[in-house]
Structures are given as structure tokens and as C-alpha cells.
Design a protein around this motif. Sequence first.
Motif, PDB file in Angstrom:
ATOM      1  N   LEU A   1       0.850  -1.182   0.000  1.00 11.80           N
ATOM      2  CA  LEU A   1       0.000   0.000   0.000  1.00 11.80           C
ATOM      3  C   LEU A   1       0.890   1.238   0.000  1.00 11.80           C
ATOM      4  O   LEU A   1       1.933   1.270   0.635  1.00 11.80           O
ATOM      5  CB  LEU A   1      -0.915  -0.005   1.222  1.00 11.80           C
ATOM      6  CG  LEU A   1      -1.883  -1.196   1.304  1.00 11.80           C
ATOM      7  CD1 LEU A   1      -2.696  -1.129   2.591  1.00 11.80           C
ATOM      8  CD2 LEU A   1      -2.801  -1.244   0.093  1.00 11.80           C
TER       9      LEU A   1
ATOM     10  N   GLU B   1      -7.410   2.626  -1.461  1.00  9.56           N
ATOM     11  CA  GLU B   1      -6.228   2.473  -0.615  1.00  9.56           C
ATOM     12  C   GLU B   1      -6.487   2.982   0.791  1.00  9.56           C
ATOM     13  O   GLU B   1      -6.089   2.358   1.783  1.00  9.56           O
ATOM     14  CB  GLU B   1      -5.049   3.228  -1.227  1.00  9.56           C
ATOM     15  CG  GLU B   1      -3.781   3.091  -0.425  1.00  9.56           C
ATOM     16  CD  GLU B   1      -2.694   4.031  -0.896  1.00  9.56           C
ATOM     17  OE1 GLU B   1      -1.770   4.290  -0.103  1.00  9.56           O
ATOM     18  OE2 GLU B   1      -2.778   4.531  -2.035  1.00  9.56           O
TER      19      GLU B   1
ATOM     20  N   SER C   1      -8.581   0.496   2.677  1.00  9.16           N
ATOM     21  CA  SER C   1      -7.811  -0.701   3.014  1.00  9.16           C
ATOM     22  C   SER C   1      -6.917  -0.452   4.222  1.00  9.16           C
ATOM     23  O   SER C   1      -6.827  -1.290   5.136  1.00  9.16           O
ATOM     24  CB  SER C   1      -6.965  -1.127   1.811  1.00  9.16           C
ATOM     25  OG  SER C   1      -7.780  -1.438   0.695  1.00  9.16           O
TER      26      SER C   1
END
Length: 358
Positions: free
Chosen positions: A51, A157, A160
Amino acid sequence: MPIPDLSAAAPLLPGRPAARYPLRDLRPLAFGLRTALAALAALWLAMWLQLDNPRWAAWTVMAIALPTRGEVKRKGAWRLGGTLLGLLAGLIGTACFAQSSVGAGLYLAAWTALAATIGGRLPGFGAYGTALAGLTASLIMLETAGAPLSAFDLALERGSNIGLGIACAYLASVAAEALHGAAAPATPPPPPAPPAAVIAANAARLVLLVGSAWLLWFVTAWPSGPIFIILAVSLGLNFTTLPNVERGTWPCLWGVALGQAAGLALKFGPLTSTPSFGLLAATLIPCLTIGAVGATDRRSAVLALGFNVSFLLAAAPQNPMQYDLGASLNEAVAVVAGVALVVAAYRYLWPRHLWRHP
């Protein structure tokens, strides 16, 4: 550009003071170590998953860590709900106003004021969740201002990282309860909601905050203008959840400055020679622990709030690390300036209309 995630200090419930521990009590240190280790676990997992902003996962742990898993679960649920709502609002704002800077500024100001108004009427973690909705929308819109087509990827993102951080914080609290029991320090009940006049003043204050910050960015084209605005939005919303906020404005500003200094010193010092995550973790854990411990005591909670907000932003642990001293110093100025703007707003704009509670 890295974007900060401003949240309430780790063990502070919105509107509730942190405990005051005796000096010989080791519970704050145990809590601080547990929180720091959970934050590092979240950071490692986010890096392993590749990430782009793994510090968001670590910030989430620092933000929602609380003495018991029940509190972590409730606060995590509000954080996740507020984040998802903010992602939706940010995507809508980007879709509608990607070609209009003025329209985007007005939309964000209105959304922030709405978050402050609704948050003022919700007790406890509800106010925290609405603050996250305002923060997240500003993050999506400002981070993708130059590339609106990347908004959905950034939203994915962000979600997450937040989910990963919540899971790590909850598992850490479960493990701590299994080892030591679920006893938590006694805390008083949350104070009543602020009066309607205070809620209205907070909403108007935030409209002026966002508008003035946006105008400055629009006029100067400052490269770090987005982070300046996000600091104003985020801390401005966070302050609406805290009674007697005027007592903590200066300590919070000092904490932010200390966090920037510590983060930059580590980034351009020990972190330039940390080829493994183990060395990275050993470098970060002292400051993460100090920040978490400081947030457990009302005497240092607001200072720790500012420090925790600022430290990971300045240290910027990424995979791979990026070293640009000029950009880092420019962002440090933007962070401190954004916080200073919020401090000025709460001290000088309608100071009689602040939420005060004995």
C-alpha cells in the motif's frame, strides 16, 4: 504528497478526560508499548501488501487504541463508518468539482460545516465518526486535485489502510485482555452535548477556516497548500469534539511542532540507514510509545494529541523511503501553519461560544 490523519488522542473518548495515573503505575507504559507494537504490526502489513501510504494503518491504531476491546470495537466501527461516508463525499466532490476550484472549496466548506453540526449532536464516538467523515472527504479531494481520475484508487487504498489498522488495534486489545484481564481505569460519563449556539459557532468557524485556507492556496499556488488545508479541516473538526478546547490549543500546537522536529530528525538521521523493517521499527518505537503513554494522562493528553498527529507524518515511513529535505521542510511549515490557523480561530473567533464543561 503524504496526508496526515488527525484523530483524537489514543485513549481519549470525545468529551471525556484521560485518566490521571500515579507515577508508579505501570499501566500507561504497558498500554503505550502495546499500542506502539500494534501500530508497527499494521505498518508492516501495509508495506507487505504494498500500500502506498502505510502510515495510515499505523495512525489508525494510534487513534483508536483504548483500554478494552469493547471500546476499541465501538470506536473502530465509528471510524470505519465515518471513513466510508467521507470517501463517498470526497468522490462526489471530485466528480462534480474537479474543474472548479471555487466550487470544490465551497463544497468542502459546506461538508465540513455539516460534519461539525451533526457531530455536535451525537454523543461520544459519534462525534469522532463525523469528524472522520469531514477529514476523509478533504483528503480525497485535495490529494487528487491535480489528478481527479486517481480519486477512486486513493479511496480504495485509504479504506484498506483504515480497515487494516482497526483490525490490528482490536486484536491487540483482545490479546491484552486475555493476558491481563479486561479491567480499565475508571472514567466519568461523557458530558452533555454542547449548546445549539456552540454547535452553530463551530460550523461557522469551520466554514471560515476552510474558506480562508483554500483562498490562500488558490492565490499563492503553494505546493503544500493541500496539506495546509487538510490540517485546518482535520484539527478544526477534532476540536469540536472536545470541551474546554481553549485550554488545549497552545499545548496541541507545541505537540505538533515537537512531532515534526522528532520525525524529521529520525527521517534524515537514523532512518537513512535502516535497510530492514526491524531497524525501522526499533527507530520508531520509542516515539510511538511516548506518544501513546502521554495520551493516557490528562496532564499531557492534548500535547500528545498534537505529537501523535505530527510524528508519523514527518517521519514518513514508506516502502521505499523517500528523502527530499526541501519538500519535507515545506510540508513541516504547512503542518504547523495549518494548526496555528485552527488555534487562532478557536481563540479569537467567537471565544464566548466554545463548549465549556467543568
